[in-house]
Design an enzyme around this catalytic site. Sequence first.
Site: not given
Length: 315
Positions: A34, A305
Amino acid sequence: MPLPSDQQIVKTSQELVETLQGAFGKHAGMRPAHAKGLLFTGTFTPTETASALSIAPHFTSPNTPLLVRFSNSTGIPQIPDNDPNADPRGIAIRFDLGSRKHTDIIAHSTPFFPTRTGTEFLEFFRAIGASGPDVPSPKPVEVFLGSHPKALAFVQAPKPAPSSFARQEYFSVSAFKLIDAKGNTTFVRYRVVPKLGVETLSAEVLKEKSQIFLLDEIVERVKKGPVLFSLQAQVAAEGDITDDATEHWPEERQVVVLGEVKVEGTIEAEENAKMQKQVIFDPIPRVQGVEPSDDPLLEVRAAVYLISGKERRAA
């Protein structure tokens, strides 16, 4: 947002970051998945239902400032908005609780997830990477999908492109626990539902769109007025599986409205890029009143992340 203490989780997460970068290229300062997206500001206003289900500050305060990111799939920063590989789309919502505290919701535009664990997800992407056009059939990814029906269901599920990020529904595939004032627990999965309704494009119409049509459209839309979403929660019934993101709960399960997400502010391009390099969203809530389920994906996703975020900040 600390790394988990489990060495295997950290190892798997590091290998996932490297595998994603191998698949999509290593782009300094960008996310490995993303990568293409934009940040906006907004406000969350909870319902009485939310405050009854959870003592979390964003569910009990009159309103909470938001940071919202809309994104395309893949780790390719310049992937065209009209490329079918840009689906599923993503949304990340950060609730700013003040005093440098926050909690996040991360969701994407399909309720499916291909694997139950991070190890399986790593195996899936390695199989994809080893299945180039010159590799004879059965390719590694074909073998993997043949032995993992849930991953096959994810691949085969329709993923039509939205006409706007504001006309897309988003799903948190993992379950979470809402904790009320008496300590009662409710397992839920979040849904971010557009107040304008869902609107998707056919493949033919999508081809005619520009490579940045979604990003351009959402910026102009927000400049004209707030974009509204309903934050909802599908509630698990007794016996529903809560630790497996590949397992769907029946659609007849109760869905409650937790509040309104109002996306109302744009951020200038240079500042947007700077902030995206710094902000590390966290799939684990880390706030009183909301707890993670035992879904094994959550710790791996959080570590991915954090690891990629630290690389991004250092770039």
